[in-house]
Design a protein around this motif. Sequence first.
Motif, PDB file in Angstrom:
ATOM      1  N   PHE A  10     -11.969  67.251  18.991  1.00 28.92           N
ATOM      2  CA  PHE A  10     -11.952  67.848  20.331  1.00 28.92           C
ATOM      3  C   PHE A  10     -11.135  69.128  20.389  1.00 28.92           C
ATOM      4  CE2 PHE A  10     -12.838  63.379  20.688  1.00 28.92           C
ATOM      5  CZ  PHE A  10     -13.948  63.370  21.510  1.00 28.92           C
ATOM      6  N   LYS A  11     -11.511  69.958  21.372  1.00 33.25           N
ATOM      7  CA  LYS A  11     -10.818  71.229  21.602  1.00 33.25           C
ATOM      8  C   LYS A  11     -10.626  71.422  23.106  1.00 33.25           C
ATOM      9  CE  LYS A  11     -12.814  73.396  17.526  1.00 33.25           C
ATOM     10  NZ  LYS A  11     -13.689  74.455  17.021  1.00 33.25           N
ATOM     11  N   VAL A  20      -7.610  74.466  22.374  1.00 34.66           N
ATOM     12  CA  VAL A  20      -6.525  73.889  21.587  1.00 34.66           C
ATOM     13  C   VAL A  20      -7.183  72.909  20.619  1.00 34.66           C
ATOM     14  CG1 VAL A  20      -4.419  72.502  21.635  1.00 34.66           C
ATOM     15  CG2 VAL A  20      -4.900  74.103  23.512  1.00 34.66           C
ATOM     16  N   PRO A  21      -7.450  73.330  19.373  1.00 38.46           N
ATOM     17  CA  PRO A  21      -8.093  72.409  18.429  1.00 38.46           C
ATOM     18  C   PRO A  21      -7.141  71.249  18.105  1.00 38.46           C
ATOM     19  CG  PRO A  21      -7.990  74.670  17.546  1.00 38.46           C
ATOM     20  CD  PRO A  21      -7.153  74.623  18.788  1.00 38.46           C
ATOM     21  N   LEU A  22      -7.569  70.045  18.459  1.00 37.64           N
ATOM     22  CA  LEU A  22      -6.707  68.895  18.187  1.00 37.64           C
ATOM     23  C   LEU A  22      -6.585  68.636  16.691  1.00 37.64           C
ATOM     24  CD1 LEU A  22      -7.610  66.581  21.187  1.00 37.64           C
ATOM     25  CD2 LEU A  22      -5.791  68.295  20.977  1.00 37.64           C
ATOM     26  N   PHE A  63       5.483  64.209  15.572  1.00 28.73           N
ATOM     27  CA  PHE A  63       5.115  63.546  16.814  1.00 28.73           C
ATOM     28  C   PHE A  63       4.980  64.584  17.921  1.00 28.73           C
ATOM     29  CE2 PHE A  63       6.682  61.646  20.865  1.00 28.73           C
ATOM     30  CZ  PHE A  63       5.601  60.819  21.109  1.00 28.73           C
ATOM     31  N   VAL A  64       3.976  64.392  18.764  1.00 28.57           N
ATOM     32  CA  VAL A  64       3.807  65.274  19.928  1.00 28.57           C
ATOM     33  C   VAL A  64       3.249  64.467  21.098  1.00 28.57           C
ATOM     34  CG1 VAL A  64       1.454  66.058  19.407  1.00 28.57           C
ATOM     35  CG2 VAL A  64       3.011  67.565  20.661  1.00 28.57           C
ATOM     36  N   ILE A  65       3.607  64.903  22.286  1.00 30.86           N
ATOM     37  CA  ILE A  65       3.018  64.365  23.512  1.00 30.86           C
ATOM     38  C   ILE A  65       2.149  65.471  24.089  1.00 30.86           C
ATOM     39  CG2 ILE A  65       3.475  63.609  25.880  1.00 30.86           C
ATOM     40  CD1 ILE A  65       6.124  62.412  24.857  1.00 30.86           C
ATOM     41  N   LEU A  66       0.960  65.123  24.531  1.00 25.73           N
ATOM     42  CA  LEU A  66       0.079  66.074  25.202  1.00 25.73           C
ATOM     43  C   LEU A  66      -0.183  65.566  26.613  1.00 25.73           C
ATOM     44  CD1 LEU A  66      -2.592  66.796  22.419  1.00 25.73           C
ATOM     45  CD2 LEU A  66      -0.592  68.187  23.035  1.00 25.73           C
ATOM     46  N   VAL A  94      10.353  69.596  30.880  1.00 24.45           N
ATOM     47  CA  VAL A  94       9.282  69.256  29.936  1.00 24.45           C
ATOM     48  C   VAL A  94       9.096  70.368  28.899  1.00 24.45           C
ATOM     49  CG1 VAL A  94       6.774  68.918  29.732  1.00 24.45           C
ATOM     50  CG2 VAL A  94       8.075  67.682  31.480  1.00 24.45           C
ATOM     51  N   SER A  95       9.166  69.979  27.631  1.00 25.89           N
ATOM     52  CA  SER A  95       8.974  70.941  26.534  1.00 25.89           C
ATOM     53  C   SER A  95       7.735  70.613  25.697  1.00 25.89           C
ATOM     54  CB  SER A  95      10.222  70.989  25.648  1.00 25.89           C
ATOM     55  OG  SER A  95      10.487  69.720  25.080  1.00 25.89           O
ATOM     56  N   PHE A  96       7.122  69.464  25.947  1.00 24.07           N
ATOM     57  CA  PHE A  96       5.883  69.139  25.234  1.00 24.07           C
ATOM     58  C   PHE A  96       4.719  69.837  25.941  1.00 24.07           C
ATOM     59  CE2 PHE A  96       6.786  65.542  28.093  1.00 24.07           C
ATOM     60  CZ  PHE A  96       5.621  65.450  28.835  1.00 24.07           C
ATOM     61  N   PRO A  97       3.594  70.038  25.236  1.00 21.05           N
ATOM     62  CA  PRO A  97       2.476  70.783  25.828  1.00 21.05           C
ATOM     63  C   PRO A  97       1.824  70.067  27.022  1.00 21.05           C
ATOM     64  CG  PRO A  97       2.260  70.652  23.434  1.00 21.05           C
ATOM     65  CD  PRO A  97       3.371  69.730  23.821  1.00 21.05           C
ATOM     66  N   ILE A  98       1.632  70.845  28.081  1.00 22.11           N
ATOM     67  CA  ILE A  98       0.849  70.404  29.233  1.00 22.11           C
ATOM     68  C   ILE A  98      -0.405  71.273  29.211  1.00 22.11           C
ATOM     69  CG2 ILE A  98       0.730  70.187  31.746  1.00 22.11           C
ATOM     70  CD1 ILE A  98       2.851  68.340  30.628  1.00 22.11           C
TER      71      ILE A  98
END
Length: 167
Positions: A10-11, A20-22, A63-66, A94-98
Motif C-alpha cells: 500500500f501507498k 507514503v510507500p509502506l 518500530f513506528v506508529i502510523l 506527537v512525533s510519529f507520522p500522522i
Amino acid sequence: MASATSFYDFKPLDKKSAEVPLSDYKGKVVLVVNTASKCGFTPQFGGLEKVYKDIKAKHGDDFVILGFPCNQFGGQDPGTDDEIQSFCQINYGVSFPILQKVDVNGDNASPLFEWLKNEKPGILGLKRIKWNFEKFLIGKDGQVKGRWASTTKPESLESVILEELSK
C-alpha cells in the motif's frame, strides 16, 4: 487492491497528498491506528506517544506508529490535515507520522483499512471498524499480528510490540 498480500503493498497519502510507500517500513514493527482529535479516546495520543518514544529509545527505528485520522465516527475529526497535525503536536507532542485523513469503513474506505479488516476481523468476525482508535499491529513480515478495540490503552500493548520486535 484485492491483490495485496502484505502491508507493504500500500501507498497511503501524507497530509500533502504525497504517497507514503509502506514498503519503506519493511522489517519494522508497525502499529496502525485510526485517530480522531475530538473523541473521548483522543487522550490516547499521549499513550501512543509514550509507547512510541519508550520503544524507539530501546529499538531505534525498528518500530513506528502510523496515525490515520478519520471523521466517520460522530464527526470527531472535522479539521483539515494541517489542523489535525498541529493539534496532535501541540496537545500531545506527537512525533510519529500522522497521515492524510481517510475513511475506514464504507464505499470510500482506504484500501489499506479494507485489507487490515479482512486480514484481522474483529469480535464475532465483524470486519468493520467500530470507532476511533482501533489498533492493528503489523509484524516485520508485513502481516497483521493483532487487532485491538478503541478501549485498549496503548500502554497495554507495549509487551506485545516488544515481543514482535524480538522475533
